[in-house]
Write a protein that holds these residues in place. Sequence first.
Motif, PDB file in Angstrom:
ATOM      1  N   MET A 266       0.842  -1.202   0.000  1.00  0.00           N
ATOM      2  CA  MET A 266       0.000   0.000   0.000  1.00  0.00           C
ATOM      3  C   MET A 266       0.876   1.251   0.000  1.00  0.00           C
ATOM      4  O   MET A 266       1.868   1.320   0.728  1.00  0.00           O
ATOM      5  CB  MET A 266      -0.918   0.020   1.219  1.00  0.00           C
ATOM      6  CG  MET A 266      -1.860   1.218   1.247  1.00  0.00           C
ATOM      7  SD  MET A 266      -2.960   1.220   2.669  1.00  0.00           S
ATOM      8  CE  MET A 266      -1.816   1.597   3.991  1.00  0.00           C
ATOM      9  N   PHE A 267       0.505   2.205  -0.816  1.00  0.00           N
ATOM     10  CA  PHE A 267       1.217   3.482  -0.872  1.00  0.00           C
ATOM     11  C   PHE A 267       0.630   4.450   0.156  1.00  0.00           C
ATOM     12  O   PHE A 267      -0.583   4.563   0.293  1.00  0.00           O
ATOM     13  CB  PHE A 267       1.092   4.080  -2.276  1.00  0.00           C
ATOM     14  CG  PHE A 267       1.604   5.491  -2.388  1.00  0.00           C
ATOM     15  CD1 PHE A 267       2.960   5.745  -2.494  1.00  0.00           C
ATOM     16  CD2 PHE A 267       0.727   6.568  -2.373  1.00  0.00           C
ATOM     17  CE1 PHE A 267       3.443   7.046  -2.589  1.00  0.00           C
ATOM     18  CE2 PHE A 267       1.188   7.874  -2.476  1.00  0.00           C
ATOM     19  CZ  PHE A 267       2.553   8.106  -2.583  1.00  0.00           C
ATOM     20  N   LYS A 268       1.510   5.132   0.885  1.00  0.00           N
ATOM     21  CA  LYS A 268       1.072   6.127   1.868  1.00  0.00           C
ATOM     22  C   LYS A 268       1.942   7.355   1.757  1.00  0.00           C
ATOM     23  O   LYS A 268       3.162   7.264   1.797  1.00  0.00           O
ATOM     24  CB  LYS A 268       1.151   5.552   3.277  1.00  0.00           C
ATOM     25  CG  LYS A 268       0.755   6.537   4.373  1.00  0.00           C
ATOM     26  CD  LYS A 268       0.822   5.879   5.747  1.00  0.00           C
ATOM     27  CE  LYS A 268       0.429   6.851   6.853  1.00  0.00           C
ATOM     28  NZ  LYS A 268       0.494   6.201   8.184  1.00  0.00           N
ATOM     29  N   GLU A 269       1.308   8.509   1.598  1.00  0.00           N
ATOM     30  CA  GLU A 269       2.031   9.781   1.529  1.00  0.00           C
ATOM     31  C   GLU A 269       1.453  10.742   2.552  1.00  0.00           C
ATOM     32  O   GLU A 269       0.247  10.982   2.591  1.00  0.00           O
ATOM     33  CB  GLU A 269       1.910  10.396   0.135  1.00  0.00           C
ATOM     34  CG  GLU A 269       2.552  11.778   0.022  1.00  0.00           C
ATOM     35  CD  GLU A 269       2.229  12.489  -1.279  1.00  0.00           C
ATOM     36  OE1 GLU A 269       2.568  13.681  -1.406  1.00  0.00           O
ATOM     37  OE2 GLU A 269       1.608  11.862  -2.156  1.00  0.00           O
ATOM     38  N   THR A 270       2.317  11.288   3.390  1.00  0.00           N
ATOM     39  CA  THR A 270       1.905  12.302   4.361  1.00  0.00           C
ATOM     40  C   THR A 270       2.561  13.624   3.995  1.00  0.00           C
ATOM     41  O   THR A 270       3.768  13.675   3.755  1.00  0.00           O
ATOM     42  CB  THR A 270       2.296  11.893   5.783  1.00  0.00           C
ATOM     43  OG1 THR A 270       1.649  10.661   6.109  1.00  0.00           O
ATOM     44  CG2 THR A 270       1.871  12.947   6.792  1.00  0.00           C
ATOM     45  N   ASN A 271       1.766  14.669   3.943  1.00  0.00           N
ATOM     46  CA  ASN A 271       2.279  15.967   3.528  1.00  0.00           C
ATOM     47  C   ASN A 271       1.512  17.053   4.268  1.00  0.00           C
ATOM     48  O   ASN A 271       0.643  16.766   5.095  1.00  0.00           O
ATOM     49  CB  ASN A 271       2.135  16.131   2.014  1.00  0.00           C
ATOM     50  CG  ASN A 271       3.220  17.012   1.423  1.00  0.00           C
ATOM     51  OD1 ASN A 271       3.727  17.915   2.095  1.00  0.00           O
ATOM     52  ND2 ASN A 271       3.581  16.761   0.169  1.00  0.00           N
ATOM     53  N   SER A 272       1.797  18.306   3.972  1.00  0.00           N
ATOM     54  CA  SER A 272       1.076  19.404   4.618  1.00  0.00           C
ATOM     55  C   SER A 272       1.033  20.608   3.701  1.00  0.00           C
ATOM     56  O   SER A 272       1.830  20.733   2.767  1.00  0.00           O
ATOM     57  CB  SER A 272       1.728  19.792   5.949  1.00  0.00           C
ATOM     58  OG  SER A 272       3.018  20.317   5.743  1.00  0.00           O
ATOM     59  N   ILE A 273       0.085  21.481   3.961  1.00  0.00           N
ATOM     60  CA  ILE A 273       0.000  22.775   3.292  1.00  0.00           C
ATOM     61  C   ILE A 273       0.009  23.853   4.377  1.00  0.00           C
ATOM     62  O   ILE A 273      -0.256  23.579   5.553  1.00  0.00           O
ATOM     63  CB  ILE A 273      -1.251  22.909   2.399  1.00  0.00           C
ATOM     64  CG1 ILE A 273      -2.547  22.627   3.186  1.00  0.00           C
ATOM     65  CG2 ILE A 273      -1.155  21.968   1.207  1.00  0.00           C
ATOM     66  CD1 ILE A 273      -3.265  23.820   3.670  1.00  0.00           C
ATOM     67  N   THR A 274       0.317  25.070   3.997  1.00  0.00           N
ATOM     68  CA  THR A 274       0.220  26.190   4.925  1.00  0.00           C
ATOM     69  C   THR A 274      -1.213  26.686   4.899  1.00  0.00           C
ATOM     70  O   THR A 274      -1.698  27.176   3.880  1.00  0.00           O
ATOM     71  CB  THR A 274       1.187  27.320   4.539  1.00  0.00           C
ATOM     72  OG1 THR A 274       2.513  26.808   4.528  1.00  0.00           O
ATOM     73  CG2 THR A 274       1.095  28.474   5.532  1.00  0.00           C
ATOM     74  N   GLY A 275      -1.888  26.534   6.008  1.00  0.00           N
ATOM     75  CA  GLY A 275      -3.306  26.844   6.062  1.00  0.00           C
ATOM     76  C   GLY A 275      -3.605  28.241   6.572  1.00  0.00           C
ATOM     77  O   GLY A 275      -2.755  29.147   6.520  1.00  0.00           O
ATOM     78  N   TYR A 276      -4.788  28.395   7.079  1.00  0.00           N
ATOM     79  CA  TYR A 276      -5.289  29.680   7.578  1.00  0.00           C
ATOM     80  C   TYR A 276      -4.375  30.210   8.677  1.00  0.00           C
ATOM     81  O   TYR A 276      -4.014  29.506   9.610  1.00  0.00           O
ATOM     82  CB  TYR A 276      -6.713  29.478   8.099  1.00  0.00           C
ATOM     83  CG  TYR A 276      -7.452  30.736   8.457  1.00  0.00           C
ATOM     84  CD1 TYR A 276      -8.023  31.530   7.474  1.00  0.00           C
ATOM     85  CD2 TYR A 276      -7.610  31.109   9.790  1.00  0.00           C
ATOM     86  CE1 TYR A 276      -8.727  32.680   7.801  1.00  0.00           C
ATOM     87  CE2 TYR A 276      -8.308  32.264  10.128  1.00  0.00           C
ATOM     88  CZ  TYR A 276      -8.859  33.046   9.120  1.00  0.00           C
ATOM     89  OH  TYR A 276      -9.551  34.187   9.448  1.00  0.00           O
ATOM     90  N   LYS A 277      -3.988  31.480   8.544  1.00  0.00           N
ATOM     91  CA  LYS A 277      -3.086  32.142   9.494  1.00  0.00           C
ATOM     92  C   LYS A 277      -1.789  31.361   9.701  1.00  0.00           C
ATOM     93  O   LYS A 277      -1.273  31.274  10.824  1.00  0.00           O
ATOM     94  CB  LYS A 277      -3.808  32.411  10.823  1.00  0.00           C
ATOM     95  CG  LYS A 277      -4.909  33.457  10.687  1.00  0.00           C
ATOM     96  CD  LYS A 277      -5.313  34.081  11.991  1.00  0.00           C
ATOM     97  CE  LYS A 277      -6.249  35.272  11.748  1.00  0.00           C
ATOM     98  NZ  LYS A 277      -6.689  35.900  13.002  1.00  0.00           N
ATOM     99  N   GLU A 278      -1.293  30.798   8.601  1.00  0.00           N
ATOM    100  CA  GLU A 278       0.024  30.151   8.555  1.00  0.00           C
ATOM    101  C   GLU A 278       0.111  28.861   9.377  1.00  0.00           C
ATOM    102  O   GLU A 278       1.207  28.365   9.638  1.00  0.00           O
ATOM    103  CB  GLU A 278       1.124  31.113   9.025  1.00  0.00           C
ATOM    104  CG  GLU A 278       1.143  32.444   8.289  1.00  0.00           C
ATOM    105  CD  GLU A 278       1.309  32.268   6.790  1.00  0.00           C
ATOM    106  OE1 GLU A 278       2.230  31.559   6.377  1.00  0.00           O
ATOM    107  OE2 GLU A 278       0.493  32.858   6.034  1.00  0.00           O
TER     108      GLU A 278
END
Length: 213
Positions: free
Chosen positions: A1-13
Amino acid sequence: MFKETNSITGYKEKDIHYTILSTNENASKLAILLPGAGYTAQAPLFHYSTGVFLHKSIDVLQVNYTYNDKFYDHFTMDELVEAIHHDVGAVIDKVLEENSYDDYYVVGKSLGTIAMASLINREIFYNAKAVWLTPLLNRDDVFQSMLQSRNESLCFIGDDDTHYNAERYRQFAQNPKLVTRLLEGADHSLQYKSDPVQSVDLLKIVIKAIDAF
């Protein structure tokens, strides 16, 4: 199974993390999971829903926001809603920039149904299947979205849930696209406070319905 964990810069950083799970590199469907404030993607309803989707070779996007974090303590409800819309939209935009799908499921619980209410109005999700778990029926945006939705939809809520509204729930009969299930005695976690064994049986009912959806 492929698993990718990532993030974005959201509201108020604030960083908003997300996870993509896949069992098929050519998957044509994506299930988007929008948990509650304290009910994470690892909690039973989402854990087993994830398993259902992966078993069908449907990719799963878990949006792992943390709106019960101290960072949000000073937020008004209006600002928190703005953050939810911004953060979920930003995660989905990022994922869909990098991946292409033909069909979608959107599954939201509690606070996640606020995001669902606006999300299913996006053109790309007009034909998505929607699963509303313990929706916040006292919120006009959630209620109106469910009542007027053209999406094929499921709804599960207990009559011992503080967010249950009997008058509004009855109006859902006007929407033939929305299949509702009122669970007698169930609370906001879709559990029975004094009966853990029966709570497991209730979990099976919900997961079976999602599997058949």
